[in-house]
Design an enzyme around this catalytic site. Structure first.
Site, PDB file in Angstrom:
ATOM      1  N   CYS A  50      37.553  42.195  29.377  1.00 42.50           N
ATOM      2  CA  CYS A  50      37.409  40.742  29.301  1.00 42.50           C
ATOM      3  C   CYS A  50      36.059  40.330  28.734  1.00 42.50           C
ATOM      4  O   CYS A  50      35.015  40.743  29.234  1.00 42.50           O
ATOM      5  CB  CYS A  50      37.603  40.156  30.703  1.00 42.50           C
ATOM      6  N   GLU A  95      38.273  31.916  36.272  1.00 42.36           N
ATOM      7  CA  GLU A  95      38.800  32.032  37.632  1.00 42.36           C
ATOM      8  C   GLU A  95      40.012  31.111  37.743  1.00 42.36           C
ATOM      9  O   GLU A  95      39.871  29.888  37.801  1.00 42.36           O
ATOM     10  CB  GLU A  95      37.725  31.631  38.647  1.00 42.36           C
ATOM     11  N   SER A 104      45.080  36.338  39.394  1.00 43.59           N
ATOM     12  CA  SER A 104      43.952  37.084  39.954  1.00 43.59           C
ATOM     13  C   SER A 104      42.840  36.132  40.370  1.00 43.59           C
ATOM     14  O   SER A 104      42.637  35.087  39.748  1.00 43.59           O
ATOM     15  CB  SER A 104      43.421  38.078  38.919  1.00 43.59           C
ATOM     16  N   CYS A 135      31.171  42.073  34.453  1.00 44.84           N
ATOM     17  CA  CYS A 135      32.123  41.409  33.568  1.00 44.84           C
ATOM     18  C   CYS A 135      31.397  40.747  32.401  1.00 44.84           C
ATOM     19  O   CYS A 135      30.474  39.956  32.599  1.00 44.84           O
ATOM     20  CB  CYS A 135      32.914  40.359  34.363  1.00 44.84           C
ATOM     21  N   SER A 194      40.072  40.532  43.318  1.00 47.16           N
ATOM     22  CA  SER A 194      39.016  41.433  42.846  1.00 47.16           C
ATOM     23  C   SER A 194      38.064  41.711  44.003  1.00 47.16           C
ATOM     24  O   SER A 194      37.348  40.823  44.451  1.00 47.16           O
ATOM     25  CB  SER A 194      38.253  40.801  41.678  1.00 47.16           C
ATOM     26  N   LEU A 195      38.068  42.934  44.487  1.00 48.39           N
ATOM     27  CA  LEU A 195      37.288  43.278  45.683  1.00 48.39           C
ATOM     28  C   LEU A 195      36.020  44.056  45.326  1.00 48.39           C
ATOM     29  O   LEU A 195      34.907  43.573  45.510  1.00 48.39           O
ATOM     30  CB  LEU A 195      38.176  44.076  46.642  1.00 48.39           C
ATOM     31  N   GLU A 252      40.029  34.672  24.832  1.00 46.54           N
ATOM     32  CA  GLU A 252      40.641  35.957  24.534  1.00 46.54           C
ATOM     33  C   GLU A 252      41.971  36.123  25.263  1.00 46.54           C
ATOM     34  O   GLU A 252      42.176  35.566  26.347  1.00 46.54           O
ATOM     35  CB  GLU A 252      39.724  37.101  24.981  1.00 46.54           C
ATOM     36  N   CYS A 267      33.327  31.823  32.164  1.00 44.96           N
ATOM     37  CA  CYS A 267      33.554  31.945  33.607  1.00 44.96           C
ATOM     38  C   CYS A 267      32.245  31.691  34.342  1.00 44.96           C
ATOM     39  O   CYS A 267      31.179  32.136  33.922  1.00 44.96           O
ATOM     40  CB  CYS A 267      34.079  33.339  33.956  1.00 44.96           C
ATOM     41  N   CYS A 269      30.160  37.609  37.787  1.00 45.52           N
ATOM     42  CA  CYS A 269      30.295  39.011  38.209  1.00 45.52           C
ATOM     43  C   CYS A 269      29.477  39.900  37.269  1.00 45.52           C
ATOM     44  O   CYS A 269      29.604  39.807  36.044  1.00 45.52           O
ATOM     45  CB  CYS A 269      31.759  39.427  38.206  1.00 45.52           C
TER      46      CYS A 269
END
Length: 474
Positions: free
Chosen positions: A432, A244, A273, A199, A306-307, A171, A192, A196
């Protein structure tokens, strides 16, 4: 290694001349060609000749094979076209001069059509001779991405799903802003591996690394379309799509160089990122040691982390990577990056109602980032709803309170990523992995067509990707 290098240097230029050669003739060509390479390899072992000193011999042998192959032309097999976007301007120039007998200046014209004037076919290059356009179309394709689906939001956001040569889907998104900026959000991996929880892509899993061409062309195609419209140019690129980026550094950094050289996008308008791979952040910081080389570019790009949580317990619950690189290690790497590059870091914070949007959490975040005061910024955005995560977006009041605490109490610059009543692209599932998830599910439910490799279903509902190779660079 010998076969790969010499095959590229000496066999590739002559493959183009086999257009229309019979299957038997082509097999003879490649069989004889690789036999020549094997003979050269044995010669190197026996005589000590290196690939460089033996190159003339291999070239002579490869050329001799063409004579036999040319005798068997019958147009029985289609020729695989080379992607012209993989060539440099110098390589285009060399091809035009040697193969199509064109003057050198034609390469600059072709290059301008490819990267500045938005050509979507060779035929539209109307200041080139018709014979040259035909010759280009005979030998080259324009890109390696096939548009599978496109959605356009009422706010102007464009989201695309591209199908790759092996059937994988990726994408990319084009985001327009009222100040004239046009930002492409692109993917660095198919799927990925970071997992996460919030996500959609992380819920589907990892498929494979993308090549630099597959990465770069996502931005190129948006740039091409904008050039055709003639109103705006692609001004920014963010690596915040699938994957990533720092786990595919070689290909990502190669794409960054092309964004800068071919699309003329400044390094400070390119953002990479990461979920927080502490060693890779330190490696990126150390590129300042090579300012005369690629470090001159890479040390100037923007870094976003990304925290989303301030404690190890809470962050590990939504970001499994925190088990490998806890918050303390991550923050240490971020401080190292700032000290070495003197560049500001952005921290991404997806606001989840009742989980990380309270005044207490805002104070914890302010305290965590205090050592980076003056060298960091917090981008706050409401979490995108996904099929596999129960978290809900925070409310307007909680977001404003969160921002006020960071800005006023701690002096940490914090902003909403989008100041709009309706979040950007939400009507087209611009988060995403969301469009890809829908397309994969549709392909499977329809039970036919080109189902994506590595896709399976769980209880007929959840679409995931099988792991197709290493998730990290060697």
């Amino acid at each position: 290694m010998l076969v790969g290098v010499l095959g590229l240097v000496y066999l590739r230029p002559v493959v183009a001349s086999l257009s229309g050669t019979s299957r038997r003739g082509k097999l003879a060509f490649f069989g004889a060609g690789f036999s020549a390479l094997r003979r050269q390899h044995r010669l190197t072992k026996v005589t000590g000749l290196t690939p460089t000193t033996g190159a003339a011999l291999v070239q002579t042998q490869a050329a001799a094979v063409i004579v036999a192959a040319e005798e068997a032309k019958n147009n029985s097999l289609p020729k695989k076209l080379m992607d012209i976007y993989t060539l440099t301007e110098k390589e285009i120039e060399d091809f035009l001069q040697t193969q199509l007998k064109q003057p050198r200046y034609r390469a600059k014209q072709v290059y301008a059509w490819l990267y500045q004037r938005g050509a979507t076919s060779f035929e539209v290059m109307n200041d080139l001779p018709k014979a040259l356009r035909a010759g280009l179309a005979e030998h080259f394709s324009l890109g390696c991405l096939e548009m599978a689906f496109e959605q356009v939001s009422k706010d102007g956001t464009i989201k695309r799903a591209y199908r790759l040569a092996d059937g994988q889907l990726i994408e990319s998104v084009l985001m327009p802003y009222e100040d004239g900026r046009r930002t492409a959000c692109i993917s660095s991996q198919a799927g990925c591996a970071m997992g996460c929880a919030f996500c959609q892509t992380g819920q589907m899993g990892f498929a494979r690394q993308l090549t630099d061409a597959e990465i770069f062309q996502q931005a190129l195609f948006f740039s091409r379309d904008l050039a055709k419209e003639g109103l705006y140019r692609l001004s920014n690129v963010v690596f915040m799509g699938e994957g990533e980026p720092l786990n595919n550094r070689k290909m990502v950094f190669s794409a960054v160089r092309r964004l800068n050289s071919d699309l003329k996008i400044g390094a400070r308008h390119i953002t990479v990122s990461t979920v927080g791979l502490a060693p890779r952040i330190r490696d990126l910081a150390d590129t300042v040691d090579d300012l005369q080389g690629e470090g001159g570019l890479l040390s100037q790009i923007k870094l976003a982390v990304s925290l989303h949580a301030t404690t190890d317990r809470e962050r590990t619950a939504i970001m499994p990577v925190n088990k490998r690189f806890p918050v303390a290690d991550l923050m240490s790497a971020c401080q190292y990056y700032v000290q070495r590059t003197n560049r500001r870091i952005s921290f991404e914070w997806a606001l989840i109602s009742g989980q990380n949007d309270s005044p207490k959490v805002a104070d914890e975040l302010g305290q965590l980032l205090a050592p980076l005061k003056g060298k960091c910024h917090v981008n706050v955005i409401n979490v995108n709803p996904t099929t596999g995560f129960d978290g809900k977006p925070g409310g307007k009041a909680s977001m404003e309170r969160f921002l006020n605490i960071l800005n006023e109490d701690w002096g940490i610059p914090a902003t909403m990523r989008v100041r709009r009543k309706v979040r950007r692209g939400i009507d087209i599932n611009a988060g995403c992995g969301q469009l890809k998830n829908e397309l994969l599910a549709k392909e499977i439910l329809e039970g036919g067509g080109r189902a994506n490799p590595g896709v399976r279903t769980i209880l007929g509902k959840v679409v995931v990707m099988e792991n197709k190779g290493s998730t990290e660079e060697e």
